[in-house]
Design a protein around this motif. Structure first.
Motif, PDB file in Angstrom:
ATOM      1  N   ASN A 187     128.797  11.386  61.290  1.00 13.59           N
ATOM      2  CA  ASN A 187     128.387  12.725  60.877  1.00 13.59           C
ATOM      3  C   ASN A 187     127.657  12.736  59.542  1.00 13.59           C
ATOM      4  OD1 ASN A 187     129.503  15.129  62.692  1.00 13.59           O
ATOM      5  ND2 ASN A 187     130.875  13.371  62.866  1.00 13.59           N
ATOM      6  N   ARG A 223     121.590  11.713  69.315  1.00 16.37           N
ATOM      7  CA  ARG A 223     123.044  11.667  69.392  1.00 16.37           C
ATOM      8  C   ARG A 223     123.530  10.332  69.973  1.00 16.37           C
ATOM      9  NH1 ARG A 223     127.449  15.968  71.398  1.00 16.37           N
ATOM     10  NH2 ARG A 223     126.580  15.750  73.461  1.00 16.37           N
ATOM     11  N   SER A 231     132.548  14.774  67.969  1.00 19.86           N
ATOM     12  CA  SER A 231     132.437  15.168  66.568  1.00 19.86           C
ATOM     13  C   SER A 231     131.019  15.588  66.183  1.00 19.86           C
ATOM     14  CB  SER A 231     132.880  14.007  65.669  1.00 19.86           C
ATOM     15  OG  SER A 231     131.862  13.019  65.619  1.00 19.86           O
ATOM     16  N   LEU A 232     130.032  15.228  67.030  1.00 16.65           N
ATOM     17  CA  LEU A 232     128.636  15.525  66.685  1.00 16.65           C
ATOM     18  C   LEU A 232     128.194  16.846  67.324  1.00 16.65           C
ATOM     19  CD1 LEU A 232     127.304  11.918  67.288  1.00 16.65           C
ATOM     20  CD2 LEU A 232     127.374  13.094  65.085  1.00 16.65           C
ATOM     21  N   PRO A 233     127.375  17.622  66.612  1.00 16.22           N
ATOM     22  CA  PRO A 233     126.888  18.878  67.195  1.00 16.22           C
ATOM     23  C   PRO A 233     126.047  18.603  68.445  1.00 16.22           C
ATOM     24  CG  PRO A 233     126.307  18.704  64.867  1.00 16.22           C
ATOM     25  CD  PRO A 233     126.845  17.380  65.276  1.00 16.22           C
ATOM     26  N   GLU A 234     126.078  19.553  69.388  1.00 18.52           N
ATOM     27  CA  GLU A 234     125.322  19.380  70.639  1.00 18.52           C
ATOM     28  C   GLU A 234     123.832  19.194  70.356  1.00 18.52           C
ATOM     29  OE1 GLU A 234     127.077  19.281  73.553  1.00 18.52           O
ATOM     30  OE2 GLU A 234     128.850  19.549  72.292  1.00 18.52           O
ATOM     31  N   ARG A 277     131.269  11.349  70.224  1.00 16.27           N
ATOM     32  CA  ARG A 277     130.328  12.357  70.730  1.00 16.27           C
ATOM     33  C   ARG A 277     130.862  13.765  70.438  1.00 16.27           C
ATOM     34  NH1 ARG A 277     129.717  10.498  75.643  1.00 16.27           N
ATOM     35  NH2 ARG A 277     127.831   9.328  75.188  1.00 16.27           N
TER      36      ARG A 277
END
Ligand SMILES: Nc1ncnc2c1ncn2[C@@H]1O[C@H](COP(=O)(O)OP(=O)(O)O)[C@@H](O)[C@H]1O
Ligand SMILES: [Mg+2]
Lengths: 255, 270
Positions: free
Chosen positions: A149, A109, A101-104, A99
Protein backbone atom coordinates in the motif's frame (compact mmCIF):
# COMPACT_ATOMS: atom_id res chain seq x y z
CA UNK A 1 15.11 15.52 6.98
CA UNK A 2 11.95 17.13 8.42
CA UNK A 3 9.94 15.50 11.20
CA UNK A 4 7.24 13.28 9.74
CA UNK A 5 5.68 12.62 13.14
CA UNK A 6 5.19 14.97 16.07
CA UNK A 7 3.75 13.72 19.33
CA UNK A 8 3.02 16.45 21.86
CA UNK A 9 1.87 15.98 25.46
CA UNK A 10 -0.08 12.82 24.76
CA UNK A 11 -1.93 11.39 27.75
CA UNK A 12 -4.23 8.40 27.62
CA UNK A 13 -6.46 6.95 30.34
CA UNK A 14 -8.56 3.83 30.14
CA UNK A 15 -11.47 3.38 32.48
CA UNK A 16 -12.06 -0.26 33.11
CA UNK A 17 -14.95 -1.37 35.33
CA UNK A 18 -14.81 1.69 37.54
CA UNK A 19 -11.05 2.03 37.95
CA UNK A 20 -8.94 4.28 35.79
CA UNK A 21 -5.67 3.10 34.23
CA UNK A 22 -3.27 5.81 33.20
CA UNK A 23 -1.73 4.17 30.15
CA UNK A 24 0.32 7.13 28.88
CA UNK A 25 1.46 10.33 30.58
CA UNK A 26 2.86 13.34 28.77
CA UNK A 27 4.46 11.58 25.82
CA UNK A 28 6.55 13.84 23.61
CA UNK A 29 8.38 12.44 20.62
CA UNK A 30 9.40 13.66 17.21
CA UNK A 31 10.38 11.27 14.44
CA UNK A 32 12.45 12.42 11.52
CA UNK A 33 11.42 11.15 8.10
CA UNK A 34 13.24 7.96 7.14
CA UNK A 35 14.21 7.05 10.70
CA UNK A 36 13.81 3.66 12.32
CA UNK A 37 12.59 4.13 15.88
CA UNK A 38 12.40 1.22 18.34
CA UNK A 39 10.14 1.62 21.34
CA UNK A 40 11.02 -0.71 24.16
CA UNK A 41 9.37 -1.31 27.51
CA UNK A 42 7.94 -4.02 29.74
CA UNK A 43 4.60 -5.48 28.88
CA UNK A 44 1.74 -3.20 29.92
CA UNK A 45 3.74 0.02 29.78
CA UNK A 46 1.60 1.46 27.00
CA UNK A 47 3.66 0.68 23.88
CA UNK A 48 0.72 -0.67 21.91
CA UNK A 49 -1.49 2.17 23.07
CA UNK A 50 1.05 4.72 21.84
CA UNK A 51 1.44 2.94 18.49
CA UNK A 52 -2.33 2.69 18.07
CA UNK A 53 -2.65 6.41 18.74
CA UNK A 54 -0.02 7.14 16.08
CA UNK A 55 -1.82 4.81 13.66
CA UNK A 56 -5.17 6.51 14.27
CA UNK A 57 -6.71 3.34 15.73
CA UNK A 58 -7.13 5.07 19.09
CA UNK A 59 -8.56 8.58 18.87
CA UNK A 60 -9.77 9.32 22.39
CA UNK A 61 -6.73 10.86 24.11
CA UNK A 62 -5.29 14.17 25.26
CA UNK A 63 -2.49 16.00 23.47
CA UNK A 64 -1.77 16.09 19.76
CA UNK A 65 -0.29 13.81 17.12
CA UNK A 66 0.69 15.26 13.79
CA UNK A 67 1.65 13.05 10.88
CA UNK A 68 3.03 14.58 7.71
CA UNK A 69 1.81 18.00 8.84
CA UNK A 70 -1.78 16.88 9.52
CA UNK A 71 -3.44 15.88 12.80
CA UNK A 72 -4.08 12.14 12.96
CA UNK A 73 -7.82 11.48 13.09
CA UNK A 74 -8.23 7.99 11.60
CA UNK A 75 -6.25 5.02 10.32
CA UNK A 76 -5.11 5.21 6.73
CA UNK A 77 -3.21 3.27 4.08
CA UNK A 78 -0.39 5.78 4.37
CA UNK A 79 0.21 4.64 7.95
CA UNK A 80 0.93 0.94 7.52
CA UNK A 81 0.23 -1.15 10.62
CA UNK A 82 1.68 -4.59 11.28
CA UNK A 83 -0.11 -6.28 14.16
CA UNK A 84 1.53 -8.81 16.43
CA UNK A 85 -1.06 -11.42 15.43
CA UNK A 86 -0.35 -10.88 11.67
CA UNK A 87 -4.10 -10.51 11.20
CA UNK A 88 -4.49 -12.21 7.85
CA UNK A 89 -8.08 -12.94 6.89
CA UNK A 90 -8.29 -16.73 7.30
CA UNK A 91 -10.78 -17.11 4.45
CA UNK A 92 -8.58 -15.40 1.87
CA UNK A 93 -5.50 -16.89 0.23
CA UNK A 94 -2.13 -15.18 0.70
CA UNK A 95 -2.53 -13.43 -2.65
CA UNK A 96 -6.13 -12.43 -1.91
CA UNK A 97 -5.15 -11.04 1.47
CA UNK A 98 -2.82 -8.60 -0.27
CA UNK A 99 -5.35 -7.95 -3.04
CA UNK A 100 -7.96 -7.22 -0.34
CA UNK A 101 -5.80 -4.45 1.12
CA UNK A 102 -5.48 -2.60 -2.21
CA UNK A 103 -8.20 -0.30 -3.57
CA UNK A 104 -10.18 -1.71 -6.51
CA UNK A 105 -9.11 1.22 -8.67
CA UNK A 106 -5.40 0.76 -7.86
CA UNK A 107 -3.30 0.76 -11.02
CA UNK A 108 -1.04 -2.24 -11.66
CA UNK A 109 -2.75 -4.07 -8.83
CA UNK A 110 -1.66 -7.50 -10.01
CA UNK A 111 1.98 -6.55 -10.50
CA UNK A 112 2.06 -4.87 -7.07
CA UNK A 113 0.75 -8.10 -5.53
CA UNK A 114 3.30 -10.21 -7.41
CA UNK A 115 6.14 -7.85 -6.51
CA UNK A 116 5.28 -7.74 -2.80
CA UNK A 117 5.00 -11.52 -2.59
CA UNK A 118 8.38 -11.77 -4.29
CA UNK A 119 9.89 -9.20 -1.95
CA UNK A 120 9.13 -11.32 1.12
CA UNK A 121 10.14 -14.54 -0.65
CA UNK A 122 6.75 -16.23 -0.74
CA UNK A 123 6.53 -17.17 -4.40
CA UNK A 124 4.72 -20.46 -4.71
CA UNK A 125 2.47 -19.78 -1.72
CA UNK A 126 0.14 -17.35 -3.50
CA UNK A 127 -2.89 -19.60 -3.24
CA UNK A 128 -2.22 -21.07 0.19
CA UNK A 129 -4.57 -20.19 3.04
CA UNK A 130 -3.14 -18.60 6.21
CA UNK A 131 -3.71 -21.78 8.24
CA UNK A 132 -1.43 -23.64 5.82
CA UNK A 133 1.64 -21.47 6.40
CA UNK A 134 3.88 -20.91 9.42
CA UNK A 135 3.81 -17.98 11.82
CA UNK A 136 6.94 -16.49 10.28
CA UNK A 137 5.48 -16.71 6.78
CA UNK A 138 2.24 -15.15 7.99
CA UNK A 139 4.13 -12.23 9.44
CA UNK A 140 5.97 -11.85 6.12
CA UNK A 141 2.64 -11.66 4.31
CA UNK A 142 1.43 -9.11 6.82
CA UNK A 143 4.49 -6.95 6.16
CA UNK A 144 4.10 -7.42 2.40
CA UNK A 145 0.46 -6.39 2.66
CA UNK A 146 1.36 -3.21 4.51
CA UNK A 147 4.18 -2.36 2.08
CA UNK A 148 2.10 -3.00 -1.04
CA UNK A 149 0.00 0.00 0.00
CA UNK A 150 3.06 2.21 -0.30
CA UNK A 151 2.87 3.67 3.22
CA UNK A 152 4.87 6.72 4.34
CA UNK A 153 5.34 5.18 7.76
CA UNK A 154 5.25 1.58 8.95
CA UNK A 155 4.10 0.91 12.50
CA UNK A 156 5.02 -2.53 13.82
CA UNK A 157 3.63 -3.83 17.11
CA UNK A 158 5.89 -6.64 18.35
CA UNK A 159 5.79 -8.21 14.89
CA UNK A 160 8.29 -10.94 15.74
CA UNK A 161 7.17 -11.48 19.33
CA UNK A 162 5.79 -14.95 18.82
CA UNK A 163 8.43 -16.33 16.45
CA UNK A 164 11.29 -18.69 17.21
CA UNK A 165 14.77 -17.15 17.57
CA UNK A 166 16.11 -18.15 14.14
CA UNK A 167 13.03 -17.08 12.19
CA UNK A 168 13.06 -13.87 14.17
CA UNK A 169 16.65 -13.05 13.20
CA UNK A 170 15.91 -13.74 9.53
CA UNK A 171 12.86 -11.51 9.54
CA UNK A 172 14.71 -8.74 11.38
CA UNK A 173 17.35 -8.74 8.64
CA UNK A 174 14.69 -8.72 5.93
CA UNK A 175 12.95 -5.81 7.59
CA UNK A 176 16.23 -3.92 7.84
CA UNK A 177 16.88 -4.51 4.14
CA UNK A 178 13.42 -3.27 3.24
CA UNK A 179 13.94 -0.18 5.37
CA UNK A 180 17.27 0.62 3.69
CA UNK A 181 15.89 0.04 0.20
CA UNK A 182 12.50 1.73 0.50
CA UNK A 183 13.53 4.40 3.03
CA UNK A 184 10.17 4.21 4.79
CA UNK A 185 9.95 5.65 8.28
CA UNK A 186 9.49 2.79 10.72
CA UNK A 187 8.37 2.62 14.33
CA UNK A 188 8.77 -0.77 15.94
CA UNK A 189 7.44 -1.71 19.36
CA UNK A 190 9.25 -4.52 21.13
CA UNK A 191 10.17 -5.92 24.52
CA UNK A 192 13.39 -7.40 23.15
CA UNK A 193 16.43 -5.24 23.94
CA UNK A 194 18.64 -6.78 21.22
CA UNK A 195 15.94 -6.32 18.61
CA UNK A 196 15.43 -2.68 19.61
CA UNK A 197 19.16 -1.90 19.33
CA UNK A 198 19.80 -3.90 16.15
CA UNK A 199 16.89 -2.45 14.19
CA UNK A 200 16.46 1.09 15.46
CA UNK A 201 18.67 4.07 14.80
CA UNK A 202 17.07 5.40 17.91
CA UNK A 203 15.67 3.49 20.88
CA UNK A 204 12.90 4.93 23.01
CA UNK A 205 12.75 3.44 26.52
CA UNK A 206 9.36 3.49 28.21
CA UNK A 207 8.51 2.89 31.86
CA UNK A 208 5.16 1.59 33.09
CA UNK A 209 2.30 2.86 35.26
CA UNK A 210 1.93 5.46 33.99
CA UNK A 211 3.62 4.95 30.62
CA UNK A 212 6.25 7.61 30.14
CA UNK A 213 9.32 8.01 27.96
CA UNK A 214 12.36 7.59 30.19
CA UNK A 215 15.14 7.87 27.68
CA UNK A 216 15.83 8.25 23.97
CA UNK A 217 19.13 6.74 22.85
CA UNK A 218 20.54 7.24 19.38
CA UNK A 219 22.15 4.13 18.00
CA UNK A 220 25.02 3.90 15.56
CA UNK A 221 26.19 0.35 14.97
CA UNK A 222 28.18 1.28 11.85
CA UNK A 223 27.82 -0.52 8.52
CA UNK A 224 27.10 -3.36 8.20
CA UNK A 225 25.23 -3.70 11.48
CA UNK A 226 26.48 -6.42 13.80
CA UNK A 227 24.57 -8.18 16.56
CA UNK A 228 27.71 -8.83 18.58
CA UNK A 229 30.89 -7.06 19.50
CA UNK A 230 31.84 -4.13 21.77
CA UNK A 231 29.66 -1.45 20.16
CA UNK A 232 26.54 -3.56 20.45
CA UNK A 233 27.40 -4.55 24.02
CA UNK A 234 27.85 -0.95 25.05
CA UNK A 235 24.36 -0.03 23.82
CA UNK A 236 22.91 -3.12 25.42
CA UNK A 237 24.51 -2.14 28.73
CA UNK A 238 22.98 1.34 28.49
CA UNK A 239 19.48 0.01 27.83
CA UNK A 240 19.83 -2.70 30.48
CA UNK A 241 20.59 -0.07 33.10
CA UNK A 242 17.25 1.58 32.33
CA UNK A 243 15.42 -1.58 33.39
CA UNK A 244 17.62 -3.02 36.10
CA UNK A 245 19.13 -0.92 38.88
CA UNK A 246 22.33 -2.16 40.54
CA UNK A 247 20.33 -3.81 43.33
CA UNK A 248 18.17 -6.02 41.16
CA UNK A 249 20.43 -6.37 38.16
CA UNK A 250 20.41 -9.94 36.88
CA UNK A 251 24.22 -9.74 36.60
CA UNK A 252 24.56 -9.66 40.36
CA UNK A 253 22.99 -13.09 40.71
CA UNK A 254 25.24 -14.51 38.07
CA UNK A 255 28.38 -13.63 39.99
CA UNK B 1 -22.27 -38.17 14.07
CA UNK B 2 -23.03 -40.03 10.86
CA UNK B 3 -20.76 -42.56 9.31
CA UNK B 4 -18.65 -41.21 6.53
CA UNK B 5 -16.25 -43.32 4.46
CA UNK B 6 -12.80 -43.33 5.98
CA UNK B 7 -14.05 -42.54 9.47
CA UNK B 8 -12.32 -44.47 12.22
CA UNK B 9 -15.13 -45.94 14.27
CA UNK B 10 -12.83 -48.16 16.28
CA UNK B 11 -10.77 -45.16 17.42
CA UNK B 12 -10.45 -43.79 20.94
CA UNK B 13 -13.11 -42.54 23.35
CA UNK B 14 -16.64 -43.86 23.35
CA UNK B 15 -16.15 -45.71 20.06
CA UNK B 16 -13.19 -47.48 21.65
CA UNK B 17 -15.39 -49.04 24.29
CA UNK B 18 -17.60 -50.51 21.56
CA UNK B 19 -14.65 -52.44 20.23
CA UNK B 20 -15.32 -55.55 22.32
CA UNK B 21 -18.78 -55.77 20.84
CA UNK B 22 -18.11 -54.88 17.24
CA UNK B 23 -14.34 -54.85 16.82
CA UNK B 24 -14.47 -57.60 14.23
CA UNK B 25 -16.96 -55.82 11.99
CA UNK B 26 -15.52 -53.41 9.45
CA UNK B 27 -16.99 -49.91 9.79
CA UNK B 28 -19.08 -50.05 6.60
CA UNK B 29 -20.73 -53.26 7.78
CA UNK B 30 -21.36 -51.84 11.24
CA UNK B 31 -23.01 -48.89 9.50
CA UNK B 32 -25.64 -51.21 7.98
CA UNK B 33 -26.00 -53.57 10.94
CA UNK B 34 -28.73 -51.73 12.85
CA UNK B 35 -30.97 -51.18 9.78
CA UNK B 36 -30.64 -54.88 8.94
CA UNK B 37 -31.52 -55.89 12.52
CA UNK B 38 -34.59 -53.63 12.44
CA UNK B 39 -35.66 -55.14 9.09
CA UNK B 40 -35.28 -58.66 10.50
CA UNK B 41 -37.29 -57.74 13.63
CA UNK B 42 -40.00 -56.29 11.38
CA UNK B 43 -40.06 -59.38 9.18
CA UNK B 44 -39.97 -61.68 12.24
CA UNK B 45 -42.92 -59.90 13.86
CA UNK B 46 -44.78 -60.26 10.57
CA UNK B 47 -44.07 -64.01 10.27
CA UNK B 48 -45.04 -64.64 13.89
CA UNK B 49 -48.32 -62.81 13.29
CA UNK B 50 -47.70 -60.01 15.79
CA UNK B 51 -48.66 -57.34 13.27
CA UNK B 52 -51.88 -57.09 11.27
CA UNK B 53 -51.49 -56.35 7.56
CA UNK B 54 -54.15 -53.59 7.72
CA UNK B 55 -52.21 -51.65 10.39
CA UNK B 56 -48.66 -52.55 9.48
CA UNK B 57 -47.67 -54.11 6.16
CA UNK B 58 -44.83 -56.59 5.77
CA UNK B 59 -41.46 -55.36 4.50
CA UNK B 60 -41.88 -57.05 1.13
CA UNK B 61 -45.31 -55.46 0.69
CA UNK B 62 -43.68 -52.03 1.17
CA UNK B 63 -40.90 -53.03 -1.22
CA UNK B 64 -43.44 -54.17 -3.82
CA UNK B 65 -45.32 -50.87 -3.47
CA UNK B 66 -42.04 -49.00 -3.85
CA UNK B 67 -41.25 -50.86 -7.08
CA UNK B 68 -44.74 -50.25 -8.39
CA UNK B 69 -44.64 -46.52 -7.63
CA UNK B 70 -41.16 -46.16 -9.12
CA UNK B 71 -42.30 -48.00 -12.27
CA UNK B 72 -45.37 -45.86 -12.84
CA UNK B 73 -43.33 -42.72 -12.05
CA UNK B 74 -45.55 -41.53 -9.20
CA UNK B 75 -42.86 -41.72 -6.52
CA UNK B 76 -40.41 -39.63 -8.51
CA UNK B 77 -43.19 -37.18 -9.36
CA UNK B 78 -44.04 -36.70 -5.68
CA UNK B 79 -40.42 -36.30 -4.63
CA UNK B 80 -39.76 -33.78 -7.39
CA UNK B 81 -42.90 -31.81 -6.46
CA UNK B 82 -41.80 -31.59 -2.82
CA UNK B 83 -38.21 -30.76 -3.73
CA UNK B 84 -39.27 -27.92 -6.00
CA UNK B 85 -41.32 -26.36 -3.19
CA UNK B 86 -38.52 -26.82 -0.70
CA UNK B 87 -35.87 -25.29 -2.94
CA UNK B 88 -38.08 -22.34 -3.80
CA UNK B 89 -39.02 -21.59 -0.19
CA UNK B 90 -35.51 -22.27 1.03
CA UNK B 91 -33.82 -19.91 -1.43
CA UNK B 92 -36.26 -17.10 -0.74
CA UNK B 93 -35.55 -17.66 2.97
CA UNK B 94 -31.79 -17.77 2.42
CA UNK B 95 -31.64 -14.53 0.45
CA UNK B 96 -33.98 -12.61 2.75
CA UNK B 97 -32.39 -13.94 5.95
CA UNK B 98 -28.93 -12.97 4.63
CA UNK B 99 -30.11 -9.47 3.73
CA UNK B 100 -31.96 -8.88 7.00
CA UNK B 101 -29.24 -10.62 9.03
CA UNK B 102 -26.51 -8.39 7.57
CA UNK B 103 -28.70 -5.35 8.27
CA UNK B 104 -29.24 -6.41 11.89
CA UNK B 105 -25.63 -7.47 12.32
CA UNK B 106 -24.31 -4.14 11.07
CA UNK B 107 -26.79 -1.70 12.53
CA UNK B 108 -27.81 -1.54 16.16
CA UNK B 109 -30.81 0.55 15.07
CA UNK B 110 -32.08 -2.04 12.56
CA UNK B 111 -31.63 -4.62 15.32
CA UNK B 112 -33.70 -2.65 17.84
CA UNK B 113 -36.31 -1.80 15.19
CA UNK B 114 -36.95 -5.44 14.23
CA UNK B 115 -36.14 -7.44 17.34
CA UNK B 116 -39.50 -7.47 19.15
CA UNK B 117 -41.48 -8.60 16.12
CA UNK B 118 -38.89 -11.24 15.22
CA UNK B 119 -38.73 -12.56 18.76
CA UNK B 120 -42.51 -12.99 18.86
CA UNK B 121 -42.80 -14.52 15.39
CA UNK B 122 -39.94 -16.94 15.85
CA UNK B 123 -41.50 -19.32 18.42
CA UNK B 124 -44.66 -19.76 16.30
CA UNK B 125 -44.24 -23.15 14.58
CA UNK B 126 -44.54 -22.81 10.79
CA UNK B 127 -47.25 -25.46 10.90
CA UNK B 128 -49.36 -23.13 13.05
CA UNK B 129 -49.36 -20.77 10.07
CA UNK B 130 -51.02 -23.29 7.76
CA UNK B 131 -54.62 -22.19 8.45
CA UNK B 132 -53.80 -18.53 7.84
CA UNK B 133 -51.64 -19.38 4.85
CA UNK B 134 -54.55 -21.21 3.24
CA UNK B 135 -56.97 -18.37 4.06
CA UNK B 136 -54.67 -15.72 2.63
CA UNK B 137 -52.92 -17.54 -0.17
CA UNK B 138 -55.28 -20.40 -1.06
CA UNK B 139 -54.29 -24.01 -1.42
CA UNK B 140 -51.95 -23.42 -4.36
CA UNK B 141 -48.18 -23.49 -4.40
CA UNK B 142 -47.79 -20.10 -2.74
CA UNK B 143 -49.14 -21.17 0.64
CA UNK B 144 -46.81 -24.17 0.81
CA UNK B 145 -43.78 -22.17 -0.28
CA UNK B 146 -44.71 -19.63 2.42
CA UNK B 147 -44.73 -22.33 5.13
CA UNK B 148 -41.36 -23.65 3.95
CA UNK B 149 -40.00 -20.13 3.86
CA UNK B 150 -40.99 -19.67 7.51
CA UNK B 151 -39.38 -22.96 8.46
CA UNK B 152 -36.05 -22.06 6.87
CA UNK B 153 -35.99 -18.31 7.50
CA UNK B 154 -35.56 -18.11 11.27
CA UNK B 155 -32.77 -20.66 11.75
CA UNK B 156 -30.80 -18.98 8.96
CA UNK B 157 -31.48 -15.47 10.26
CA UNK B 158 -30.44 -16.31 13.81
CA UNK B 159 -27.21 -17.88 12.60
CA UNK B 160 -26.37 -15.03 10.24
CA UNK B 161 -26.75 -12.54 13.08
CA UNK B 162 -24.77 -14.73 15.48
CA UNK B 163 -22.10 -15.30 12.86
CA UNK B 164 -21.67 -11.58 12.23
CA UNK B 165 -21.56 -10.66 15.91
CA UNK B 166 -19.00 -13.44 16.40
CA UNK B 167 -16.54 -11.94 13.90
CA UNK B 168 -13.46 -10.77 15.78
CA UNK B 169 -13.38 -6.96 16.02
CA UNK B 170 -9.71 -7.09 15.03
CA UNK B 171 -10.75 -7.74 11.42
CA UNK B 172 -12.84 -4.57 11.37
CA UNK B 173 -9.82 -2.72 12.72
CA UNK B 174 -7.72 -4.21 9.92
CA UNK B 175 -10.32 -3.08 7.38
CA UNK B 176 -10.15 0.45 8.77
CA UNK B 177 -6.37 0.54 8.31
CA UNK B 178 -6.81 -0.29 4.62
CA UNK B 179 -9.75 2.09 4.22
CA UNK B 180 -11.98 -0.73 2.97
CA UNK B 181 -15.30 0.61 1.63
CA UNK B 182 -18.55 -0.71 3.09
CA UNK B 183 -19.58 -2.94 0.19
CA UNK B 184 -16.19 -4.63 0.10
CA UNK B 185 -16.31 -5.00 3.88
CA UNK B 186 -19.60 -6.89 3.60
CA UNK B 187 -18.42 -9.12 0.75
CA UNK B 188 -14.87 -9.82 1.91
CA UNK B 189 -15.05 -9.69 5.71
CA UNK B 190 -18.57 -9.96 7.07
CA UNK B 191 -20.11 -12.65 4.86
CA UNK B 192 -17.05 -14.94 4.78
CA UNK B 193 -16.42 -14.38 8.48
CA UNK B 194 -19.98 -15.40 9.27
CA UNK B 195 -19.95 -18.35 6.88
CA UNK B 196 -19.26 -21.11 9.44
CA UNK B 197 -22.32 -19.97 11.36
CA UNK B 198 -24.34 -19.33 8.18
CA UNK B 199 -23.68 -22.91 7.08
CA UNK B 200 -25.08 -24.14 10.39
CA UNK B 201 -28.17 -22.02 9.71
CA UNK B 202 -28.43 -23.43 6.18
CA UNK B 203 -28.25 -26.96 7.52
CA UNK B 204 -30.90 -26.46 10.19
CA UNK B 205 -33.01 -24.33 7.82
CA UNK B 206 -33.02 -26.87 5.02
CA UNK B 207 -33.87 -29.65 7.47
CA UNK B 208 -36.75 -27.56 8.79
CA UNK B 209 -37.89 -26.73 5.25
CA UNK B 210 -38.17 -30.41 4.44
CA UNK B 211 -40.21 -31.10 7.60
CA UNK B 212 -42.47 -28.18 6.72
CA UNK B 213 -43.13 -29.24 3.13
CA UNK B 214 -44.33 -32.64 4.30
CA UNK B 215 -46.60 -31.06 6.92
CA UNK B 216 -47.99 -28.52 4.47
CA UNK B 217 -48.64 -31.16 1.80
CA UNK B 218 -50.43 -33.41 4.25
CA UNK B 219 -52.99 -30.68 4.80
CA UNK B 220 -53.48 -29.15 1.39
CA UNK B 221 -51.92 -30.60 -1.75
CA UNK B 222 -52.48 -32.99 -4.63
CA UNK B 223 -48.83 -33.87 -5.07
CA UNK B 224 -45.66 -34.29 -3.02
CA UNK B 225 -44.53 -36.83 -0.47
CA UNK B 226 -46.75 -35.27 2.22
CA UNK B 227 -49.76 -35.76 -0.06
CA UNK B 228 -48.60 -39.34 -0.65
CA UNK B 229 -48.79 -39.93 3.11
CA UNK B 230 -52.28 -38.50 3.60
CA UNK B 231 -53.50 -40.16 0.39
CA UNK B 232 -52.22 -43.52 1.66
CA UNK B 233 -54.12 -43.01 4.88
CA UNK B 234 -57.42 -42.17 3.14
CA UNK B 235 -57.00 -45.20 0.84
CA UNK B 236 -56.28 -47.37 3.90
CA UNK B 237 -52.93 -48.31 2.36
CA UNK B 238 -50.42 -48.41 5.27
CA UNK B 239 -47.80 -49.67 2.81
CA UNK B 240 -47.97 -46.37 0.95
CA UNK B 241 -47.81 -44.45 4.25
CA UNK B 242 -44.75 -46.40 5.47
CA UNK B 243 -43.07 -46.01 2.09
CA UNK B 244 -43.81 -42.27 2.19
CA UNK B 245 -42.28 -41.96 5.65
CA UNK B 246 -39.16 -43.83 4.58
CA UNK B 247 -38.84 -41.62 1.51
CA UNK B 248 -39.17 -38.47 3.65
CA UNK B 249 -36.44 -39.76 5.94
CA UNK B 250 -34.16 -40.86 3.13
CA UNK B 251 -34.44 -37.66 1.10
CA UNK B 252 -33.87 -35.64 4.28
CA UNK B 253 -30.68 -37.58 4.98
CA UNK B 254 -29.39 -37.11 1.44
CA UNK B 255 -30.09 -33.37 1.57
CA UNK B 256 -28.24 -33.10 4.88
CA UNK B 257 -25.27 -35.00 3.44
CA UNK B 258 -25.28 -32.61 0.51
CA UNK B 259 -25.22 -29.58 2.81
CA UNK B 260 -22.32 -31.07 4.76
CA UNK B 261 -20.45 -31.66 1.52
CA UNK B 262 -21.05 -28.07 0.40
CA UNK B 263 -19.99 -26.81 3.83
CA UNK B 264 -16.69 -28.68 3.62
CA UNK B 265 -16.08 -27.14 0.17
CA UNK B 266 -17.01 -23.63 1.28
CA UNK B 267 -14.98 -23.79 4.49
CA UNK B 268 -11.69 -25.17 3.12
CA UNK B 269 -9.95 -22.27 4.81
CA UNK B 270 -11.26 -23.03 8.29
N1 LIG C 1 -8.81 -1.25 25.66
C1 LIG C 1 -8.31 -1.14 26.90
N2 LIG C 1 -9.13 -1.01 27.97
C2 LIG C 1 -8.63 -0.88 29.21
N3 LIG C 1 -7.33 -0.87 29.51
C3 LIG C 1 -6.46 -1.00 28.49
C4 LIG C 1 -6.91 -1.16 27.15
N4 LIG C 1 -5.82 -1.27 26.34
C5 LIG C 1 -4.76 -1.20 27.17
N5 LIG C 1 -5.13 -1.04 28.45
C6 LIG C 1 -4.24 -0.89 29.61
O1 LIG C 1 -3.29 0.09 29.31
C7 LIG C 1 -2.01 -0.30 29.74
C8 LIG C 1 -1.05 -0.30 28.54
O2 LIG C 1 -1.43 -1.33 27.65
P1 LIG C 1 -0.65 -1.61 26.28
O3 LIG C 1 -0.53 -0.36 25.53
O4 LIG C 1 -1.32 -2.74 25.62
O5 LIG C 1 0.77 -2.07 26.84
P2 LIG C 1 1.96 -2.81 26.07
O6 LIG C 1 1.65 -2.85 24.62
O7 LIG C 1 3.17 -2.01 26.39
O8 LIG C 1 2.05 -4.18 26.67
C9 LIG C 1 -2.16 -1.66 30.38
O9 LIG C 1 -2.21 -1.48 31.78
C10 LIG C 1 -3.45 -2.17 29.85
O10 LIG C 1 -4.07 -2.99 30.79
MG1 LIG D 1 1.39 -4.51 23.34
Amino acid sequence: MPDILEINHVCKRFSQNGSIVEALRDINLNVEEGNFVSIIGVSGCGKSTLLRIIGGLETDYEGSVTFDGMPVTAPSRKKGFVFQDHRLLPWLTIEDNIRFSLPEEQEDRESIIRESIRMVGLEGFESAYPKQISGGMSQRVSIARALSNDPKILLLDEPFGSLDAITKINLQDELLNIWKRESITMILVTHDIDEAIYLGNSVVVMTPRPGTIKRVENIDLGEPKKRTGPIFSRYREIIYREFFTEANSPFIYNL
Amino acid sequence: MAYEPGMDLAGGGRAGRLRGLSGKLPAWLLYFTLPIILLLVWKGADMLGYIKPYTMPSPEKVAATAIELVRNGKLVKHIVASMERVLEGFFIALVSALALGVGIGLSKRVDIFTTLVLQILRPIPPIAWIPMAILWLGIGETSKVFIIFLGAFFPILVNVVDGISGIDAKYFELASVYEIPRKKLILRVILPGATPSIMTGVRVGLGNAWVCVVAAEMIAAVSGVGYMLSDGRSLSRPDIVILGMLVVGFVGKVMDDLVKWVRAKVLVWA
